[in-house]
Motif scaffolding. Structure first.
Motif, PDB file in Angstrom:
ATOM      1  N   LEU A 188       0.833  -1.202   0.000  1.00  0.00           N
ATOM      2  CA  LEU A 188       0.000   0.000   0.000  1.00  0.00           C
ATOM      3  C   LEU A 188       0.868   1.253   0.000  1.00  0.00           C
ATOM      4  CD1 LEU A 188      -2.709   1.410   0.147  1.00  0.00           C
ATOM      5  CD2 LEU A 188      -2.681   1.089   2.636  1.00  0.00           C
ATOM      6  N   ALA A 189       1.919   1.277   0.821  1.00  0.00           N
ATOM      7  CA  ALA A 189       2.831   2.428   0.832  1.00  0.00           C
ATOM      8  C   ALA A 189       3.443   2.648  -0.544  1.00  0.00           C
ATOM      9  CB  ALA A 189       3.930   2.221   1.870  1.00  0.00           C
ATOM     10  N   THR A 190       3.796   1.553  -1.217  1.00  0.00           N
ATOM     11  CA  THR A 190       4.353   1.656  -2.570  1.00  0.00           C
ATOM     12  C   THR A 190       3.331   2.211  -3.543  1.00  0.00           C
ATOM     13  OG1 THR A 190       5.848  -0.200  -2.139  1.00  0.00           O
ATOM     14  CG2 THR A 190       5.395   0.339  -4.444  1.00  0.00           C
ATOM     15  N   ASP A 191       2.087   1.741  -3.466  1.00  0.00           N
ATOM     16  CA  ASP A 191       1.037   2.233  -4.368  1.00  0.00           C
ATOM     17  C   ASP A 191       0.749   3.711  -4.117  1.00  0.00           C
ATOM     18  OD1 ASP A 191       0.795  -0.251  -5.525  1.00  0.00           O
ATOM     19  OD2 ASP A 191      -0.897  -0.878  -4.272  1.00  0.00           O
ATOM     20  N   ILE A 192       0.748   4.129  -2.852  1.00  0.00           N
ATOM     21  CA  ILE A 192       0.502   5.532  -2.532  1.00  0.00           C
ATOM     22  C   ILE A 192       1.603   6.409  -3.117  1.00  0.00           C
ATOM     23  CG2 ILE A 192       0.444   7.211  -0.654  1.00  0.00           C
ATOM     24  CD1 ILE A 192      -1.003   5.112   1.039  1.00  0.00           C
ATOM     25  N   ARG A 193       2.846   6.013  -2.917  1.00  0.00           N
ATOM     26  CA  ARG A 193       3.956   6.796  -3.461  1.00  0.00           C
ATOM     27  C   ARG A 193       3.906   6.840  -4.983  1.00  0.00           C
ATOM     28  NH1 ARG A 193       8.469   4.050   0.508  1.00  0.00           N
ATOM     29  NH2 ARG A 193       7.787   5.095   2.422  1.00  0.00           N
ATOM     30  N   ARG A 194       3.604   5.710  -5.593  1.00  0.00           N
ATOM     31  CA  ARG A 194       3.543   5.688  -7.054  1.00  0.00           C
ATOM     32  C   ARG A 194       2.445   6.630  -7.558  1.00  0.00           C
ATOM     33  NH1 ARG A 194       3.599   0.403  -7.709  1.00  0.00           N
ATOM     34  NH2 ARG A 194       5.871   0.398  -7.817  1.00  0.00           N
ATOM     35  N   HIS A 195       1.296   6.648  -6.865  1.00  0.00           N
ATOM     36  CA  HIS A 195       0.208   7.551  -7.255  1.00  0.00           C
ATOM     37  C   HIS A 195       0.646   9.011  -7.125  1.00  0.00           C
ATOM     38  CE1 HIS A 195      -3.988   9.038  -7.503  1.00  0.00           C
ATOM     39  NE2 HIS A 195      -3.582   9.906  -6.602  1.00  0.00           N
ATOM     40  N   LEU A 196       1.296   9.354  -6.010  1.00  0.00           N
ATOM     41  CA  LEU A 196       1.719  10.732  -5.798  1.00  0.00           C
ATOM     42  C   LEU A 196       2.807  11.141  -6.782  1.00  0.00           C
ATOM     43  CD1 LEU A 196       1.848  10.828  -1.883  1.00  0.00           C
ATOM     44  CD2 LEU A 196       0.010  11.632  -3.363  1.00  0.00           C
ATOM     45  N   TRP A 197       3.771  10.281  -6.969  1.00  0.00           N
ATOM     46  CA  TRP A 197       4.903  10.609  -7.849  1.00  0.00           C
ATOM     47  C   TRP A 197       4.439  10.786  -9.300  1.00  0.00           C
ATOM     48  CZ3 TRP A 197       6.205   9.707  -3.108  1.00  0.00           C
ATOM     49  CH2 TRP A 197       7.505   9.805  -2.644  1.00  0.00           C
ATOM     50  N   VAL A 198       3.692   9.818  -9.815  1.00  0.00           N
ATOM     51  CA  VAL A 198       3.346   9.828 -11.239  1.00  0.00           C
ATOM     52  C   VAL A 198       2.400  10.966 -11.588  1.00  0.00           C
ATOM     53  CG1 VAL A 198       1.284   8.359 -11.214  1.00  0.00           C
ATOM     54  CG2 VAL A 198       2.861   8.255 -13.165  1.00  0.00           C
ATOM     55  N   ASN A 199       1.670  11.480 -10.604  1.00  0.00           N
ATOM     56  CA  ASN A 199       0.763  12.598 -10.849  1.00  0.00           C
ATOM     57  C   ASN A 199       1.382  13.947 -10.511  1.00  0.00           C
ATOM     58  OD1 ASN A 199      -1.911  11.406 -11.717  1.00  0.00           O
ATOM     59  ND2 ASN A 199      -1.562  10.232  -9.842  1.00  0.00           N
ATOM     60  N   THR A 200       2.671  13.942 -10.196  1.00  0.00           N
ATOM     61  CA  THR A 200       3.405  15.179  -9.931  1.00  0.00           C
ATOM     62  C   THR A 200       4.266  15.504 -11.142  1.00  0.00           C
ATOM     63  OG1 THR A 200       3.462  14.767  -7.542  1.00  0.00           O
ATOM     64  CG2 THR A 200       5.092  16.301  -8.435  1.00  0.00           C
ATOM     65  N   ALA A 201       4.069  16.677 -11.718  1.00  0.00           N
ATOM     66  CA  ALA A 201       4.770  17.035 -12.949  1.00  0.00           C
ATOM     67  C   ALA A 201       5.405  18.415 -12.821  1.00  0.00           C
ATOM     68  CB  ALA A 201       3.818  17.015 -14.135  1.00  0.00           C
ATOM     69  N   VAL A 202       6.610  18.543 -13.383  1.00  0.00           N
ATOM     70  CA  VAL A 202       7.313  19.815 -13.502  1.00  0.00           C
ATOM     71  C   VAL A 202       7.752  19.957 -14.949  1.00  0.00           C
ATOM     72  CG1 VAL A 202       9.269  21.212 -12.750  1.00  0.00           C
ATOM     73  CG2 VAL A 202       8.110  19.733 -11.102  1.00  0.00           C
ATOM     74  N   ASP A 203       7.432  21.077 -15.545  1.00  0.00           N
ATOM     75  CA  ASP A 203       7.772  21.326 -16.957  1.00  0.00           C
ATOM     76  C   ASP A 203       7.176  20.252 -17.871  1.00  0.00           C
ATOM     77  OD1 ASP A 203       8.877  22.776 -19.027  1.00  0.00           O
ATOM     78  OD2 ASP A 203      10.857  21.852 -18.876  1.00  0.00           O
ATOM     79  N   GLY A 204       6.010  19.757 -17.491  1.00  0.00           N
ATOM     80  CA  GLY A 204       5.310  18.782 -18.318  1.00  0.00           C
ATOM     81  C   GLY A 204       5.751  17.350 -18.153  1.00  0.00           C
ATOM     82  N   LEU A 255      14.722   8.229  -2.401  1.00  0.00           N
ATOM     83  CA  LEU A 255      15.364   9.016  -3.459  1.00  0.00           C
ATOM     84  C   LEU A 255      15.852   8.122  -4.592  1.00  0.00           C
ATOM     85  CD1 LEU A 255      17.514  11.889  -1.889  1.00  0.00           C
ATOM     86  CD2 LEU A 255      15.512  12.084  -3.348  1.00  0.00           C
ATOM     87  N   THR A 256      16.475   6.999  -4.267  1.00  0.00           N
ATOM     88  CA  THR A 256      17.012   6.133  -5.317  1.00  0.00           C
ATOM     89  C   THR A 256      15.911   5.423  -6.100  1.00  0.00           C
ATOM     90  OG1 THR A 256      17.273   4.250  -3.804  1.00  0.00           O
ATOM     91  CG2 THR A 256      19.140   5.739  -4.031  1.00  0.00           C
ATOM     92  N   ARG A 257      14.688   5.483  -5.609  1.00  0.00           N
ATOM     93  CA  ARG A 257      13.549   4.928  -6.364  1.00  0.00           C
ATOM     94  C   ARG A 257      12.747   6.025  -7.050  1.00  0.00           C
ATOM     95  NH1 ARG A 257      16.667   1.349  -3.749  1.00  0.00           N
ATOM     96  NH2 ARG A 257      15.945  -0.799  -4.076  1.00  0.00           N
ATOM     97  N   THR A 258      13.262   7.241  -7.065  1.00  0.00           N
ATOM     98  CA  THR A 258      12.587   8.364  -7.707  1.00  0.00           C
ATOM     99  C   THR A 258      13.341   8.747  -8.973  1.00  0.00           C
ATOM    100  OG1 THR A 258      11.801   9.194  -5.574  1.00  0.00           O
ATOM    101  CG2 THR A 258      11.792  10.732  -7.414  1.00  0.00           C
ATOM    102  N   VAL A 259      12.624   8.756 -10.099  1.00  0.00           N
ATOM    103  CA  VAL A 259      13.219   9.033 -11.403  1.00  0.00           C
ATOM    104  C   VAL A 259      12.436  10.169 -12.071  1.00  0.00           C
ATOM    105  CG1 VAL A 259      13.776   8.074 -13.678  1.00  0.00           C
ATOM    106  CG2 VAL A 259      13.911   6.615 -11.640  1.00  0.00           C
ATOM    107  N   TRP A 260      13.177  11.102 -12.657  1.00  0.00           N
ATOM    108  CA  TRP A 260      12.542  12.187 -13.416  1.00  0.00           C
ATOM    109  C   TRP A 260      13.333  12.401 -14.696  1.00  0.00           C
ATOM    110  CZ3 TRP A 260      13.691  17.637 -14.335  1.00  0.00           C
ATOM    111  CH2 TRP A 260      12.596  18.344 -14.847  1.00  0.00           C
ATOM    112  N   ARG A 261      12.619  12.388 -15.820  1.00  0.00           N
ATOM    113  CA  ARG A 261      13.241  12.506 -17.144  1.00  0.00           C
ATOM    114  C   ARG A 261      14.308  11.438 -17.352  1.00  0.00           C
ATOM    115  NH1 ARG A 261      13.927  19.108 -18.127  1.00  0.00           N
ATOM    116  NH2 ARG A 261      11.723  19.495 -18.576  1.00  0.00           N
ATOM    117  N   GLY A 262      14.060  10.262 -16.817  1.00  0.00           N
ATOM    118  CA  GLY A 262      14.960   9.136 -17.022  1.00  0.00           C
ATOM    119  C   GLY A 262      16.206   9.147 -16.168  1.00  0.00           C
ATOM    120  N   VAL A 263      16.356  10.137 -15.290  1.00  0.00           N
ATOM    121  CA  VAL A 263      17.540  10.251 -14.438  1.00  0.00           C
ATOM    122  C   VAL A 263      17.117  10.029 -12.981  1.00  0.00           C
ATOM    123  CG1 VAL A 263      19.431  11.741 -13.653  1.00  0.00           C
ATOM    124  CG2 VAL A 263      18.638  11.848 -16.041  1.00  0.00           C
ATOM    125  N   ARG A 264      17.905   9.249 -12.281  1.00  0.00           N
ATOM    126  CA  ARG A 264      17.576   8.858 -10.909  1.00  0.00           C
ATOM    127  C   ARG A 264      18.156   9.849  -9.892  1.00  0.00           C
ATOM    128  NH1 ARG A 264      16.211   3.977  -9.510  1.00  0.00           N
ATOM    129  NH2 ARG A 264      17.090   3.105 -11.421  1.00  0.00           N
TER     130      ARG A 264
END
Length: 377
Positions: free
Chosen positions: A47-63, A131-140
């Motif tokens: 559940l913690a993983t699903d919550i984080r995935r929901h928050l992360w994937v719906n958070t956008a910067v510069d599109g 942090l190491t499980r967070t990726v933005w624009r293909g960079v970790r």
């Protein structure tokens, strides 16, 4: 004359956006709470993983949206490893306290200090895992540094905060956040934190004066705490740096008033419903009871009331899970959306040509955080 290329003008500040649907998040945490009930709490890692995935994937910067690559299985394994370390400590303390009962009060002091140190270590390593499980624009994102070095700093700063009756807390927050950010990276960009303890103190000094009265006058306490958290969020966000990238927040001081009062309202409502439920179970059991309870032995009494005990336990667990749904909805999802709406990102062009770097971290720290109840998002 030689030609000198001109640097392009900096991009205007960008806003961070959150596109998550509230109803979708509510269904996610409600379904997760039901599965937690069935699995006796072990589903919380997924559940913690699903919550984080929901928050992360719906958070956008510069599109571009973020991505969370963590897995529930990793959290479960990290938790089991952490328990393999913590359980012997609990058992050793129990044996010592039994053998020397008159010294038990003194024996609890090193135990509390040890668990506080473990807790600070867990906070650092859990952040490193996230942090190491967070990726933005293909960079970790990634993180180095020592969890134990952080724990040592946290303990010394906490001691100073206690001695100064909390006045040193802003400087503690600044020092610890600076250590974490200076060991945080986005690819080959190194993080930093420019927030100062004095800036935090100037924004919230009056709350230290009001806090003793708020502890006595309950209606005042949620306002004081909500104001403090809003001030802290704004101060923290405005101090974050990644090379030329910086954040700025215009979060108002009253941003969280409604969220905390909604949680309090739901707490009282759910407590009322559970009280009616428990009273009904007790009344039904009493009406169906046979002999006078005073004529029964303790074993016979509990044997005759097993259904009531099971119903009470299920009701209590359901209450806890319902409160978790409320807190996750208001204090995780809604707070996340409120904070993101206040953010502006400056200098995003510095992230245009970032080289990937950094390794994955284990979930041991997250396991410690879960076992010591200091986990976060």
């Amino acid at each position: 004359m030689s030609y000198v290329p001109q640097q392009p003008p900096p991009l205007p500040p960008l806003t961070a956006g959150f596109s998550g649907v509230r109803g979708e998040f509510f269904r996610l945490v409600s379904r997760g709470a039901a599965i937690e009930l069935i699995t006796l709490g072990f589903y919380r890692f997924w559940l913690a993983t699903d919550i984080r995935r929901h928050l992360w994937v719906n958070t956008a910067v510069d599109g571009d949206s973020a991505e969370y690559t963590g897995r529930g299985k990793e959290l479960l394994i990290g938790f089991l490893f952490a328990m393999a370390i913590l359980v012997p400590i609990y058992l050793a303390y129990f044996v010592v306290s039994v053998e020397a009962e008159r010294y038990q009060g003194f024996a609890s002091v090193p135990l509390v200090i040890s668990f506080y140190a473990f807790g600070q270590f867990a906070i650092y390593r859990a952040r490193r895992y996230r942090l190491t499980r967070t990726v933005w624009r293909g960079v970790r994102f990634w993180m180095d540094g020592s969890g134990w070095a952080y724990a040592g700093r946290a303990m010394l700063w906490t001691l100073l905060a206690v001695v100064t009756l909390g006045l040193a807390w802003p400087w503690r927050a600044a020092a610890l956040e600076r250590y974490k950010m200076q060991h945080s990276h986005y690819g080959d960009l190194r993080g930093d934190f420019e927030g100062r303890g004095w800036e935090f103190f100037k924004r919230a000094w009056y709350l230290w004066l009001v806090a003793p009265f708020a502890l006595v006058l309950f209606p005042l306490l949620p306002f004081v705490y909500a104001q403090l958290k809003a001030v802290e969020w704004r101060w923290w966000l405005s101090g974050i740096r990644f090379s030329g990238v910086r954040l700025e927040s215009n979060l108002p001081g009253n941003a969280f008033y409604g969220l905390y009062w909604k949680v309090i309202g739901w707490f009282f409502l759910l407590s009322l419903v559970s009280s009616v439920y428990f009273g009904g179970v007790a009344a039904l059991t009493a009406s169906l009871s046979g002999p006078d309870p005073d004529d029964l032995s303790p074993i016979q009494f509990y044997a005759n009331h097993v259904p009531m005990l099971v119903a009470m336990a299920l009701g209590y667990i359901a209450l806890i899970l319902a409160l978790n749904v409320v807190m996750r909805l208001y204090l995780v999802r809604d707070m996340w959306a409120t904070v993101l709406a206040s953010i502006q990102v400056h200098g995003i062009e510095a992230m245009a040509n970032v080289a990937a770097k950094g390794d994955l971290a284990s979930a041991l720290g997250e396991g410690f955080a879960d076992g010591l109840d200091v986990a976060g998002f």
